[in-house]
Design a protein around this motif. Structure first.
Motif, PDB file in Angstrom:
ATOM      1  N   LEU A   1       0.516  -1.700   0.335  1.00 27.53           N
ATOM      2  CA  LEU A   1       0.087  -0.497  -0.248  1.00 27.53           C
ATOM      3  C   LEU A   1       0.890   1.433   0.315  1.00 27.53           C
ATOM      4  O   LEU A   1       0.563   2.392  -0.899  1.00 27.53           O
ATOM      5  CB  LEU A   1      -0.876  -0.266   0.876  1.00 27.53           C
ATOM      6  CG  LEU A   1      -1.600   1.213   1.871  1.00 27.53           C
ATOM      7  CD1 LEU A   1      -2.699   1.972   0.315  1.00 27.53           C
ATOM      8  CD2 LEU A   1      -2.048   1.341   2.736  1.00 27.53           C
ATOM      9  N   GLU A   2       1.571   1.378   0.712  1.00 29.60           N
ATOM     10  CA  GLU A   2       2.796   2.570   1.010  1.00 29.60           C
ATOM     11  C   GLU A   2       3.544   2.689  -0.290  1.00 29.60           C
ATOM     12  O   GLU A   2       3.016   3.840  -1.131  1.00 29.60           O
ATOM     13  CB  GLU A   2       4.062   2.287   1.628  1.00 29.60           C
ATOM     14  CG  GLU A   2       2.927   1.705   3.462  1.00 29.60           C
ATOM     15  CD  GLU A   2       4.204   1.981   4.232  1.00 29.60           C
ATOM     16  OE1 GLU A   2       4.131   2.591   5.492  1.00 29.60           O
ATOM     17  OE2 GLU A   2       4.910   0.602   4.642  1.00 29.60           O
ATOM     18  N   GLN A   3       4.278   1.450  -1.349  1.00 28.28           N
ATOM     19  CA  GLN A   3       4.763   1.303  -2.382  1.00 28.28           C
ATOM     20  C   GLN A   3       3.846   1.807  -3.608  1.00 28.28           C
ATOM     21  O   GLN A   3       4.343   3.012  -4.358  1.00 28.28           O
ATOM     22  CB  GLN A   3       5.830   0.503  -2.593  1.00 28.28           C
ATOM     23  CG  GLN A   3       6.646  -0.368  -1.739  1.00 28.28           C
ATOM     24  CD  GLN A   3       6.795  -1.597  -1.941  1.00 28.28           C
ATOM     25  OE1 GLN A   3       6.467  -2.173  -2.720  1.00 28.28           O
ATOM     26  NE2 GLN A   3       7.772  -2.276  -0.297  1.00 28.28           N
ATOM     27  N   GLU A   4       2.886   1.128  -3.464  1.00 29.00           N
ATOM     28  CA  GLU A   4       1.823   1.679  -4.719  1.00 29.00           C
ATOM     29  C   GLU A   4       1.138   2.997  -4.784  1.00 29.00           C
ATOM     30  O   GLU A   4       1.153   3.685  -6.064  1.00 29.00           O
ATOM     31  CB  GLU A   4       0.647   0.635  -4.755  1.00 29.00           C
ATOM     32  CG  GLU A   4       1.217  -0.758  -5.268  1.00 29.00           C
ATOM     33  CD  GLU A   4       2.373  -0.486  -6.755  1.00 29.00           C
ATOM     34  OE1 GLU A   4       1.140   0.017  -8.006  1.00 29.00           O
ATOM     35  OE2 GLU A   4       3.603  -0.710  -6.264  1.00 29.00           O
ATOM     36  N   SER A   5       0.840   4.241  -3.392  1.00 28.79           N
ATOM     37  CA  SER A   5       0.471   5.240  -3.039  1.00 28.79           C
ATOM     38  C   SER A   5       1.400   5.767  -3.767  1.00 28.79           C
ATOM     39  O   SER A   5       1.182   6.742  -3.922  1.00 28.79           O
ATOM     40  CB  SER A   5      -0.582   5.286  -1.597  1.00 28.79           C
ATOM     41  OG  SER A   5       0.719   4.762  -1.028  1.00 28.79           O
ATOM     42  N   LYS A   6       2.810   6.218  -3.205  1.00 28.67           N
ATOM     43  CA  LYS A   6       4.001   6.739  -3.378  1.00 28.67           C
ATOM     44  C   LYS A   6       3.904   6.329  -4.729  1.00 28.67           C
ATOM     45  O   LYS A   6       4.619   7.946  -5.445  1.00 28.67           O
ATOM     46  CB  LYS A   6       5.494   5.972  -2.845  1.00 28.67           C
ATOM     47  CG  LYS A   6       6.054   6.833  -2.501  1.00 28.67           C
ATOM     48  CD  LYS A   6       7.344   6.391  -2.002  1.00 28.67           C
ATOM     49  CE  LYS A   6       8.666   7.963  -2.348  1.00 28.67           C
ATOM     50  NZ  LYS A   6       9.774   6.534  -1.187  1.00 28.67           N
ATOM     51  N   LYS A   7       3.824   5.555  -6.083  1.00 29.82           N
ATOM     52  CA  LYS A   7       4.410   5.428  -7.022  1.00 29.82           C
ATOM     53  C   LYS A   7       2.928   6.563  -7.889  1.00 29.82           C
ATOM     54  O   LYS A   7       3.294   6.771  -9.241  1.00 29.82           O
ATOM     55  CB  LYS A   7       4.149   4.667  -7.603  1.00 29.82           C
ATOM     56  CG  LYS A   7       5.465   3.344  -6.952  1.00 29.82           C
ATOM     57  CD  LYS A   7       4.908   1.810  -8.157  1.00 29.82           C
ATOM     58  CE  LYS A   7       6.215   0.463  -7.712  1.00 29.82           C
ATOM     59  NZ  LYS A   7       5.741   0.199  -7.919  1.00 29.82           N
ATOM     60  N   ALA A   8       2.109   6.674  -7.289  1.00 35.88           N
ATOM     61  CA  ALA A   8       0.868   7.212  -7.531  1.00 35.88           C
ATOM     62  C   ALA A   8       0.879   8.473  -7.521  1.00 35.88           C
ATOM     63  O   ALA A   8      -0.134   9.488  -7.590  1.00 35.88           O
ATOM     64  CB  ALA A   8      -0.218   6.694  -7.406  1.00 35.88           C
TER      65      ALA A   8
END
Length: 269
Positions: free
Chosen positions: A239-246
């Motif tokens: 969740l942290e990684q994907e939200s940061k990518k977005a």
């Protein structure tokens, strides 16, 4: 009890194993004599390191990593030899005393192997074990041998196992589940009444009864909870990684937005 002859099983690598243990003892002696750090250590000073190594072994077991298990067992073996070496210097005991002590204990607590007592199943073995321990230590209670410093979840497991060892246990799994439901209801009543102290007590009863039910299902609740912890960490980090990518910050996202990534994380292996 009459002793009986127990068959000896051939071990083609026994000499190799003994040499390896002798090598560790030799290295421990050398480190204790020559290394400034090892010279400084006491039984008390390495205690916290032993606890850490034990948890690292536990992690390796949960991961099913046999090579890491081998490594962590080596670390723990070193600590056992270290304690024994320090005690030897203090003329308290040495490693041979430690090893002979556990050998004597195992023989005494397995009379179905080394004497004339019968034990046809696992429950009989456990029952004999607890009864013998009670006589050995002179405990007033069967539960007297449960370490006070054990984490509460593991302590609950040991308490239940020891009680079962002398026959104090439920007969059927359905009875245990009925107790779980009863305790949940009692917790909800106290929680809805706003009685925090009583609700806390009842919540403890819920956990204790769930641990009991897990035992009846041959599930280790500590291992089950740790697997859930690891699963949550993996999903949350996704969740942290994907939200940061977005280009989004978790602190600024709504629960609905976070739940979108969480649901995607649930599909990960």
């Amino acid at each position: 009890m009459k002793a009986k002859e127990v068959p000896q099983y051939p071990d083609p690598k026994r000499d190799e194993k003994l040499k390896a243990f002798d090598r560790l003892l030799t290295i421990m002696d050398q480190l204790r004599m020559l290394c400034p750090w090892d010279q400084k250590q006491t039984i008390e000073s390495i205690r916290h390191l032993t606890i850490e190594e034990t948890f690292e072994l536990s992690d390796a077991i949960l991961e099913g990593d046999l090579q890491e298990i081998k490594k962590e067992l080596g670390d723990i073996m070193l600590h056992l030899v270290f304690y024994s070496r320090i005690a030897d210097e203090q003329k308290a005991f040495d490693v041979s005393d430690v090893l002979n002590g556990i050998c004597d204990k195992l023989i005494h607590r397995h009379p179905h192997i080394y004497a004339d007592v019968k034990a046809d199943d696992e429950d009989a073995v456990k029952s004999n074990w607890e009864k013998i321990k009670l006589k050995e230590k002179g405990n007033v209670s069967v539960l007297g041998g449960v370490p006070k410093s054990l984490p509460a979840l593991i302590k609950a497991m040991r308490i239940q196992e020891k009680a079962r060892g002398i026959g104090f246990d439920w007969d059927e799994k359905s009875q245990v589940w009925g107790k779980v439901r009863e305790e949940i209801q009692e917790f909800k009543q106290e929680e809805e009444a706003g009685n925090k102290e009583k609700a806390t007590e009842e919540f403890g009863d819920v956990l204790f009864s769930l641990i009991n039910y897990a035992r009846f299902n041959d599930i280790n609740p500590e291992e089950a909870l740790e697997k859930t912890n690891k699963k949550f960490i993996k999903r949350f980090q996704y969740l942290e990684q994907e939200s940061k990518k977005a280009g989004k910050s978790l602190g600024d996202m709504t629960l609905k937005e976070m739940d979108f990534y969480w649901e995607k994380a649930k599909g990960l292996k």
